[in-house]
Design a protein around this motif. Structure first.
Motif, PDB file in Angstrom:
ATOM      1  N   SER A 171       0.820  -1.212   0.000  1.00  0.00           N
ATOM      2  CA  SER A 171       0.000   0.000   0.000  1.00  0.00           C
ATOM      3  C   SER A 171       0.859   1.270   0.000  1.00  0.00           C
ATOM      4  O   SER A 171       0.372   2.344  -0.326  1.00  0.00           O
ATOM      5  CB  SER A 171      -0.921   0.008   1.225  1.00  0.00           C
ATOM      6  OG  SER A 171      -1.797  -1.096   1.199  1.00  0.00           O
ATOM      7  N   SER A 172       2.132   1.134   0.361  1.00  0.00           N
ATOM      8  CA  SER A 172       3.026   2.294   0.411  1.00  0.00           C
ATOM      9  C   SER A 172       3.682   2.495  -0.947  1.00  0.00           C
ATOM     10  O   SER A 172       4.850   2.123  -1.168  1.00  0.00           O
ATOM     11  CB  SER A 172       4.095   2.081   1.496  1.00  0.00           C
ATOM     12  OG  SER A 172       4.978   3.177   1.562  1.00  0.00           O
ATOM     13  N   GLY A 222      10.140   9.678  -3.408  1.00  0.00           N
ATOM     14  CA  GLY A 222       8.825   9.407  -2.849  1.00  0.00           C
ATOM     15  C   GLY A 222       7.719   9.446  -3.888  1.00  0.00           C
ATOM     16  O   GLY A 222       7.942   9.278  -5.092  1.00  0.00           O
ATOM     17  N   ALA A 223       6.506   9.716  -3.408  1.00  0.00           N
ATOM     18  CA  ALA A 223       5.335   9.687  -4.279  1.00  0.00           C
ATOM     19  C   ALA A 223       5.398  10.746  -5.372  1.00  0.00           C
ATOM     20  O   ALA A 223       4.805  10.573  -6.450  1.00  0.00           O
ATOM     21  CB  ALA A 223       4.070   9.867  -3.443  1.00  0.00           C
ATOM     22  N   LEU A 294       0.850   8.940 -10.037  1.00  0.00           N
ATOM     23  CA  LEU A 294      -0.020   8.557  -8.929  1.00  0.00           C
ATOM     24  C   LEU A 294      -1.371   9.246  -9.046  1.00  0.00           C
ATOM     25  O   LEU A 294      -2.416   8.639  -8.796  1.00  0.00           O
ATOM     26  CB  LEU A 294       0.644   8.893  -7.596  1.00  0.00           C
ATOM     27  CG  LEU A 294       0.121   8.121  -6.376  1.00  0.00           C
ATOM     28  CD1 LEU A 294       0.189   6.634  -6.590  1.00  0.00           C
ATOM     29  CD2 LEU A 294       0.905   8.516  -5.133  1.00  0.00           C
ATOM     30  N   SER A 295      -1.372  10.506  -9.459  1.00  0.00           N
ATOM     31  CA  SER A 295      -2.644  11.212  -9.617  1.00  0.00           C
ATOM     32  C   SER A 295      -3.462  10.591 -10.736  1.00  0.00           C
ATOM     33  O   SER A 295      -4.693  10.497 -10.646  1.00  0.00           O
ATOM     34  CB  SER A 295      -2.418  12.700  -9.888  1.00  0.00           C
ATOM     35  OG  SER A 295      -1.752  12.901 -11.120  1.00  0.00           O
ATOM     36  N   TYR A 296      -2.805  10.148 -11.812  1.00  0.00           N
ATOM     37  CA  TYR A 296      -3.528   9.473 -12.885  1.00  0.00           C
ATOM     38  C   TYR A 296      -4.103   8.139 -12.395  1.00  0.00           C
ATOM     39  O   TYR A 296      -5.247   7.795 -12.674  1.00  0.00           O
ATOM     40  CB  TYR A 296      -2.597   9.194 -14.063  1.00  0.00           C
ATOM     41  CG  TYR A 296      -1.998  10.410 -14.724  1.00  0.00           C
ATOM     42  CD1 TYR A 296      -2.627  11.648 -14.673  1.00  0.00           C
ATOM     43  CD2 TYR A 296      -0.794  10.314 -15.409  1.00  0.00           C
ATOM     44  CE1 TYR A 296      -2.060  12.766 -15.294  1.00  0.00           C
ATOM     45  CE2 TYR A 296      -0.223  11.414 -16.045  1.00  0.00           C
ATOM     46  CZ  TYR A 296      -0.861  12.641 -15.968  1.00  0.00           C
ATOM     47  OH  TYR A 296      -0.303  13.735 -16.574  1.00  0.00           O
ATOM     48  N   MET A 297      -3.283   7.413 -11.674  1.00  0.00           N
ATOM     49  CA  MET A 297      -3.701   6.088 -11.237  1.00  0.00           C
ATOM     50  C   MET A 297      -4.853   6.157 -10.252  1.00  0.00           C
ATOM     51  O   MET A 297      -5.652   5.219 -10.150  1.00  0.00           O
ATOM     52  CB  MET A 297      -2.516   5.339 -10.617  1.00  0.00           C
ATOM     53  CG  MET A 297      -2.783   3.879 -10.299  1.00  0.00           C
ATOM     54  SD  MET A 297      -3.217   2.881 -11.738  1.00  0.00           S
ATOM     55  CE  MET A 297      -1.595   2.535 -12.420  1.00  0.00           C
ATOM     56  N   PHE A 298      -4.957   7.276  -9.538  1.00  0.00           N
ATOM     57  CA  PHE A 298      -6.067   7.396  -8.584  1.00  0.00           C
ATOM     58  C   PHE A 298      -7.417   7.295  -9.293  1.00  0.00           C
ATOM     59  O   PHE A 298      -8.398   6.842  -8.711  1.00  0.00           O
ATOM     60  CB  PHE A 298      -5.970   8.712  -7.807  1.00  0.00           C
ATOM     61  CG  PHE A 298      -5.128   8.607  -6.570  1.00  0.00           C
ATOM     62  CD1 PHE A 298      -5.245   7.528  -5.709  1.00  0.00           C
ATOM     63  CD2 PHE A 298      -4.193   9.594  -6.260  1.00  0.00           C
ATOM     64  CE1 PHE A 298      -4.461   7.432  -4.574  1.00  0.00           C
ATOM     65  CE2 PHE A 298      -3.400   9.497  -5.123  1.00  0.00           C
ATOM     66  CZ  PHE A 298      -3.537   8.410  -4.272  1.00  0.00           C
ATOM     67  N   GLN A 299      -7.487   7.735 -10.560  1.00  0.00           N
ATOM     68  CA  GLN A 299      -8.745   7.570 -11.292  1.00  0.00           C
ATOM     69  C   GLN A 299      -9.107   6.097 -11.384  1.00  0.00           C
ATOM     70  O   GLN A 299     -10.234   5.693 -11.072  1.00  0.00           O
ATOM     71  CB  GLN A 299      -8.645   8.148 -12.701  1.00  0.00           C
ATOM     72  CG  GLN A 299      -9.876   7.798 -13.558  1.00  0.00           C
ATOM     73  CD  GLN A 299      -9.758   8.238 -14.991  1.00  0.00           C
ATOM     74  OE1 GLN A 299      -9.767   9.430 -15.264  1.00  0.00           O
ATOM     75  NE2 GLN A 299      -9.668   7.287 -15.916  1.00  0.00           N
ATOM     76  N   MET A 300      -8.143   5.286 -11.809  1.00  0.00           N
ATOM     77  CA  MET A 300      -8.415   3.855 -11.955  1.00  0.00           C
ATOM     78  C   MET A 300      -8.653   3.206 -10.606  1.00  0.00           C
ATOM     79  O   MET A 300      -9.509   2.332 -10.454  1.00  0.00           O
ATOM     80  CB  MET A 300      -7.255   3.175 -12.670  1.00  0.00           C
ATOM     81  CG  MET A 300      -7.535   1.728 -13.063  1.00  0.00           C
ATOM     82  SD  MET A 300      -6.208   1.054 -14.069  1.00  0.00           S
ATOM     83  CE  MET A 300      -6.853  -0.586 -14.393  1.00  0.00           C
ATOM     84  N   GLY A 452      -8.369  -1.177   6.470  1.00  0.00           N
ATOM     85  CA  GLY A 452      -7.645  -0.203   7.280  1.00  0.00           C
ATOM     86  C   GLY A 452      -7.292   1.057   6.503  1.00  0.00           C
ATOM     87  O   GLY A 452      -7.414   2.180   7.013  1.00  0.00           O
ATOM     88  N   ILE A 453      -6.866   0.881   5.256  1.00  0.00           N
ATOM     89  CA  ILE A 453      -6.534   2.024   4.406  1.00  0.00           C
ATOM     90  C   ILE A 453      -7.780   2.871   4.148  1.00  0.00           C
ATOM     91  O   ILE A 453      -7.743   4.112   4.174  1.00  0.00           O
ATOM     92  CB  ILE A 453      -5.931   1.549   3.071  1.00  0.00           C
ATOM     93  CG1 ILE A 453      -4.555   0.885   3.309  1.00  0.00           C
ATOM     94  CG2 ILE A 453      -5.818   2.694   2.083  1.00  0.00           C
ATOM     95  CD1 ILE A 453      -3.481   1.836   3.761  1.00  0.00           C
ATOM     96  N   GLN A 454      -8.902   2.209   3.911  1.00  0.00           N
ATOM     97  CA  GLN A 454     -10.143   2.950   3.651  1.00  0.00           C
ATOM     98  C   GLN A 454     -10.586   3.731   4.890  1.00  0.00           C
ATOM     99  O   GLN A 454     -11.111   4.847   4.780  1.00  0.00           O
ATOM    100  CB  GLN A 454     -11.258   1.980   3.217  1.00  0.00           C
ATOM    101  CG  GLN A 454     -10.944   1.158   1.990  1.00  0.00           C
ATOM    102  CD  GLN A 454     -10.597   1.980   0.773  1.00  0.00           C
ATOM    103  OE1 GLN A 454     -11.176   3.047   0.552  1.00  0.00           O
ATOM    104  NE2 GLN A 454      -9.643   1.520  -0.024  1.00  0.00           N
TER     105      GLN A 454
END
Length: 605
Positions: A171-172, A222-223, A294-300, A452-454
């Motif tokens: 998750s990291s 990092g991210a 990462l911002s793109y992947m957040f859509q998926m 937990g992440i949610q």
């Protein structure tokens, strides 16, 4: 014909009577989707599920994928299914007409996917992963890059994946180490490895297209240094594909399947361990701008989280209908009030405790489905509306996403467990499908962000962002539902219970935000329990909406529909009497000064 794994009547109820999905036709983009076309989609999905998916339900579970000569081999029946998904337009259905899509509303598509996945979850996973990957490309890739890869993906010829996870970066994602080195030829040289990649390799398609996160050498740490790449398993020798290639025209892109994970369930959809660039000859193509992956992947990922909720509710619903069918057919015992052994045995569905288990399944799964379709409706409005209507839908969708992913996932596990219990010892055998449903349901609280992440996302981000406006919008929706229910004396008690539960949730939220100001670790220590409390309140809201519609329709309904509506009203009562009553206990724990999980030390275990 076998009993359906879901209720077509309930889908019509939720779409037409509760959500009024046909009202989306007021937007030009959805103008072709009236009630008739929506029903046609549901009927087509049901026929597709019965004829293509149901026959392989147990076979895919019993005949696991195997890694043979570097390729994962699937059951031979999977390739025709994936091809039909493409040929029938299911992979591209959400997209515009000019891209070969049907401009189908998300809420209708979610209902169709639910029907398919209730019938056979494993067989439906690969094409819907392709949908997510293709949508990412069409949204963010340069037109030439999207045009090179999406047509064979839409057609069901090429598989799409999301390749995120690495051995030391679950998750990291900021800790991923897969690298991308630019070349003078316009592509990047990729190196690294990815694990747990769903449908990351298989022989039921001609190629696999990975949407892969990696870090460009010399980029930020990092991210902030994560970029997104298209990394096909096979490539054309030079340049990008044209769509005219045959499998013989493709060459290896140095993406090697190093292993396959043998899973607890969902065995028809393989999970691969991939080695990338071991021979220093793996080419990747940058999607969008560097360092924005990462911002793109957040859509998926967000789309995938809603899809996980739909999948979980589908399996839990299939387990409910299997248990219901068994309980109606299985004779055992006699009514408790009767001790006359000369009397014939009765079906177990007449025993109160069996009805309790069935009501639990019905209440949690139909409530979860209501929430998922509600979120899908918000997604549609957010896509096509303008101004405040669009913004409000976006805010509500963002706030509800962690709940929509988690509540069905956690309750799906419990629903499938209850189905086994209804079957008794028979449920623990492979003679009935519920043991398979139980195993398949367990993945959903884990992938696309664990429970937990949610919880951290909801409490740590979603509640406070935008000045808490999303929470205010949701409270207004709940108040409106309470007012509508209050018009029916039979529902006044449920409306009052919801109002009280909402007040409890608000009180807990205020308390925790005060804790956050002085001790952030304690603030988030029980975020999972906060998510559970929020899930109870939100699904109670959905049940009040369903109960209001049922109560209003009941007097004029014909006999069969009267049974349906009475079942809805009893399920709503069950949810409030057996599930929502858990809220005060959660609230007490969340407001306690005793931080057990924070104070516990590793050595004390």
């Amino acid at each position: 014909m076998a009993t359906p794994a879901y209720s077509r009547r309930d889908l019509a109820f939720q779409l037409h009577e509760v959500l009024h999905a046909e009202a989306l036709a007021r937007f030009p983009y959805f103008q072709d989707h009236d009630r008739g076309s929506i029903d046609l989609v549901l009927d087509t999905a049901g026929q597709f599920a019965e004829t293509l998916l149901r026959p392989l339900l147990t076979e895919l579970d019993r005949r696991e994928p195997q890694l043979v000569d570097g390729t994962i081999r699937l059951h031979p029946g999977v390739r025709p299914i994936i091809q039909r998904f493409g040929e029938d337009g299911w992979i591209s259905a959400l997209f515009p007409y000019e891209e070969g899509g049907q401009q189908m509303p998300h809420v209708v598509y979610s209902a169709a996917v639910f029907a398919m996945q209730a019938t056979n979850y494993s067989a439906s996973v690969p094409p819907f992963l392709t949908l997510g990957a293709a949508n990412l490309l069409r949204s963010f890739a340069a037109p030439a890059l999207a045009a090179a890869f999406t047509p064979p993906m839409y057609a069901g010829q090429w598989q799409g994946t999301m390749a995120l996870t690495e051995p030391d970066a679950g998750s990291s994602l900021s800790d991923i180490t897969t690298s991308a080195e630019p070349t003078a030829d316009g592509y990047y040289r990729m190196r690294g490895q990815k694990i747990y990649i769903s449908s990351g390799d298989h022989d039921a398609c001609d190629n696999v297209v990975h949407l892969m996160l990696a870090k460009i050498k010399g980029g930020p740490a990092g991210a902030k240094g994560i970029s997104l790449f298209v990394v096909p398993r096979q490539r054309v020798a030079q340049g990008l594909p044209t769509g005219l290639e045959t499998p013989a025209d493709l060459v290896s892109n140095d993406v090697v399947t190093a292993g396959i994970y043998h899973k607890l369930g969902c065995k028809g959809a393989p999970i691969a361990h991939l080695m990338i660039g071991g021979a220093d000859d793996c080419r990747g193509y940058l999607v969008g701008e560097p360092n924005k992956g990462l911002s793109y992947m957040f859509q998926m990922m967000n789309e995938a989280r809603l899809a996980v909720g739909v999948s979980a509710a589908a399996i839990g619903t299939a387990a409910y209908h299997a248990a219901l069918e068994y309980a109606r057919a299985r004779p055992q015992g006699r009514p408790i009030a009767s001790r006359d052994v000369a009397q014939p045995q009765v079906p177990i569905i007449r025993h109160a405790d069996v009805k309790r288990m069935l009501l639990f399944q019905k209440a949690t799964m139909e409530g979860a489905l209501g929430l998922l379709l509600q979120c899908s409706y918000y997604m549609d409005v957010a896509q096509v509306a303008e101004g405040a209507e669009k913004e409000n839908a976006e805010l509500l969708l963002d706030l509800l996403m962690p709940i929509a992913k988690t509540y069905p996932s956690e309750m799906g596990v419990l629903s499938t467990s209850a189905a086994i219990q209804v079957h008794g010892g028979a449920g623990y055998t492979t003679d009935f499908p519920v043991e398979q449903f139980f195993r398949e349901s367990r993945i959903h609280p884990i992938h696309e962000g664990t429970t937990g992440i949610q919880g951290l996302d909801l409490l740590g981000r979603k509640i406070t962002q935008h000045g808490g406006r999303a929470v205010g919008l949701l409270l207004a929706e709940m108040q409106a539902a309470g007012a509508a229910a209050g018009a029916h004396p039979e529902l006044a008690g449920l409306a009052a219970q919801l109002a009280k539960a909402v007040g409890t949730w608000q009180q807990v939220t205020g308390h925790l935000l005060a804790v956050a100001a002085r001790d952030h670790e304690r603030f988030l220590a029980d975020a999972t329990l906060y998510l559970e409390l929020a899930g109870l309140v939100v699904v109670a809201w959905q049940w009040l909406r369903q109960a209001t519609v049922a109560q209003q329709a009941l007097p004029a309904a014909h006999a069969a529909d009267q049974d349906f509506y009475r079942g809805k009203l009893m399920a709503a009562q069950y949810f409030y009497e057996y599930e929502l009553v858990k809220a005060p206990g959660l609230a007490k724990r969340l407001q306690s000064a005793n931080a057990v999980t924070v104070d516990m030390q590793e050595a004390w275990f």
